[in-house]
Design an enzyme around this catalytic site. Structure first.
Site, PDB file in Angstrom:
ATOM      1  N   LEU A 174     -14.148  20.720  -3.092  1.00 36.50           N
ATOM      2  CA  LEU A 174     -14.132  19.470  -3.860  1.00 36.50           C
ATOM      3  C   LEU A 174     -14.983  18.396  -3.186  1.00 36.50           C
ATOM      4  O   LEU A 174     -14.940  18.230  -1.974  1.00 36.50           O
ATOM      5  CB  LEU A 174     -12.684  18.970  -3.945  1.00 36.50           C
ATOM      6  CG  LEU A 174     -12.481  17.581  -4.577  1.00 36.50           C
ATOM      7  CD1 LEU A 174     -12.706  17.651  -6.090  1.00 36.50           C
ATOM      8  CD2 LEU A 174     -11.083  17.043  -4.268  1.00 36.50           C
TER       9      LEU A 174
ATOM     10  N   ASP B 250      -5.330   1.858 -11.009  1.00 33.87           N
ATOM     11  CA  ASP B 250      -4.838   0.488 -11.212  1.00 33.87           C
ATOM     12  C   ASP B 250      -3.320   0.478 -11.381  1.00 33.87           C
ATOM     13  O   ASP B 250      -2.738   1.432 -11.909  1.00 33.87           O
ATOM     14  CB  ASP B 250      -5.528  -0.113 -12.455  1.00 33.87           C
ATOM     15  CG  ASP B 250      -5.393  -1.627 -12.501  1.00 33.87           C
ATOM     16  OD1 ASP B 250      -5.045  -2.235 -11.468  1.00 33.87           O
ATOM     17  OD2 ASP B 250      -5.639  -2.201 -13.574  1.00 33.87           O
TER      18      ASP B 250
ATOM     19  N   HIS C 278       0.425  -0.673  -2.725  1.00 33.73           N
ATOM     20  CA  HIS C 278      -0.830  -0.058  -2.289  1.00 33.73           C
ATOM     21  C   HIS C 278      -0.555   1.169  -1.413  1.00 33.73           C
ATOM     22  O   HIS C 278      -1.238   2.184  -1.512  1.00 33.73           O
ATOM     23  CB  HIS C 278      -1.694  -1.071  -1.534  1.00 33.73           C
ATOM     24  CG  HIS C 278      -2.173  -2.208  -2.396  1.00 33.73           C
ATOM     25  ND1 HIS C 278      -2.734  -1.996  -3.648  1.00 33.73           N
ATOM     26  CD2 HIS C 278      -2.172  -3.555  -2.221  1.00 33.73           C
ATOM     27  CE1 HIS C 278      -3.056  -3.181  -4.179  1.00 33.73           C
ATOM     28  NE2 HIS C 278      -2.717  -4.131  -3.335  1.00 33.73           N
TER      29      HIS C 278
END
Ligand code: IPE
Ligand code: IPE
Ligand code: MG
Length: 249
Positions: free
Chosen positions: A140, A29, A46
């Site tokens: 991962l 955020d 963004h």
């Protein structure tokens, strides 16, 4: 939920309660505020946020974290102005096109949670391609939450259980926590050990509501585009210094 890996966890001990988190989930955020602070359009925030994603993946790999789940777009984010939604979808498209090959080379397995049927068909194809191409990778696991909402995930699990009961395959008394959890997305993954939220907000915003029942929560003032390797490493160090009790003593 995963029975295996416990030994591995202990072997990686280091820190007060001693364990690198197996699963870290992040509410990314603060992109808008990062841009506003610089007089830039939100879209650039963004875009810088997507750069921070690349860094977070690299750091997660080097720390030996098994699963990194990133909240990219919530089921409530459709409420944003259409041009911002378009920017976010375009960025996801770009990220997938650009990063899949390298993620694959780095043995990263990509998975997605959330209702993908509401996404454009080309994005759905990119997502399916990313999952297929990296399905055999054993490094991962990178989980992207896109059009994800925790309440909806729980409702969908309840609906599937109800269907099984209606079909006579399941008795109501057989519905316990394990049976329920098996009907959630990514039922094969361990619950998040650590949930991080950047930007100073202290709420979950409908993220992994079931799975975070016993997660350690860490709220950072840092805005997501500023989340760098040192911040990530410090967050993990804070986690290892905590004492987890799970109701025991
Ligand atoms: C996070 O940054 C990105 C998404 C929610 C998609 P925000 O866009 O929420 O940034 P702020 O909260 O307005 O600063
Ligand atoms: C949560 O951030 C969703 C994502 C990070 C994808 P928001 O910015 O949408 O959350 P609220 O609206 O502040 O709760
Ligand atoms: Mg926000």
């Amino acid at each position: 939920m995963l029975a295996s890996g416990q030994g591995e966890q202990t072997a990686r001990a280091g820190g007060a309660n001693g364990i690198v988190p197996r699963h870290v989930a992040i509410i990314m955020d603060g992109n808008g505020r990062w841009a506003a602070a610089r007089g830039l359009p939100r879209a650039l925030g963004h875009r810088q946020g997507a750069e921070a994603v690349r860094g977070a993946v690299r750091t997660a790999r080097s720390l030996g974290i098994e699963v990194l789940t990133l909240y990219a777009f919530s089921s409530e984010n459709w409420k944003r102005p259409a041009d911002e939604v378009r920017d976010l979808m375009a960025l996801l498209r770009l990220y997938l096109r650009r990063e899949i090959a390298e993620l694959d080379r780095n043995d990263v397995r990509m998975r997605f949670i959330g209702d993908r049927t509401a996404l454009s068909s080309d994005l759905q194809e990119l997502i399916a391609h990313a999952e297929r191409k990296t399905a055999e990778n054993r490094g991962l696991q990178l989980v992207l939450a896109v059009n994800y909402g925790g309440r909806n995930e729980i409702v969908c699990a309840a609906r599937r259980l109800a269907e099984e009961v209606a079909a006579g395959r399941l008795a109501p008394a057989e519905i316990d926590e394990d049976a329920f959890a098996r009907h959630l997305e990514l039922a094969d993954l361990p619950d998040p050990d650590l949930v991080i939220r950047t930007s100073g907000e202290q709420r979950l915003s409908n993220f992994l509501l079931w799975q975070s029942a016993y997660s350690e929560l860490l709220f950072l003032d840092c805005l997501w585009p500023d989340f760098d390797e040192a911040t990530f490493r410090q967050a993990v160090a804070d986690y290892t210094a905590r004492e987890r009790r799970f109701g025991g003593r």
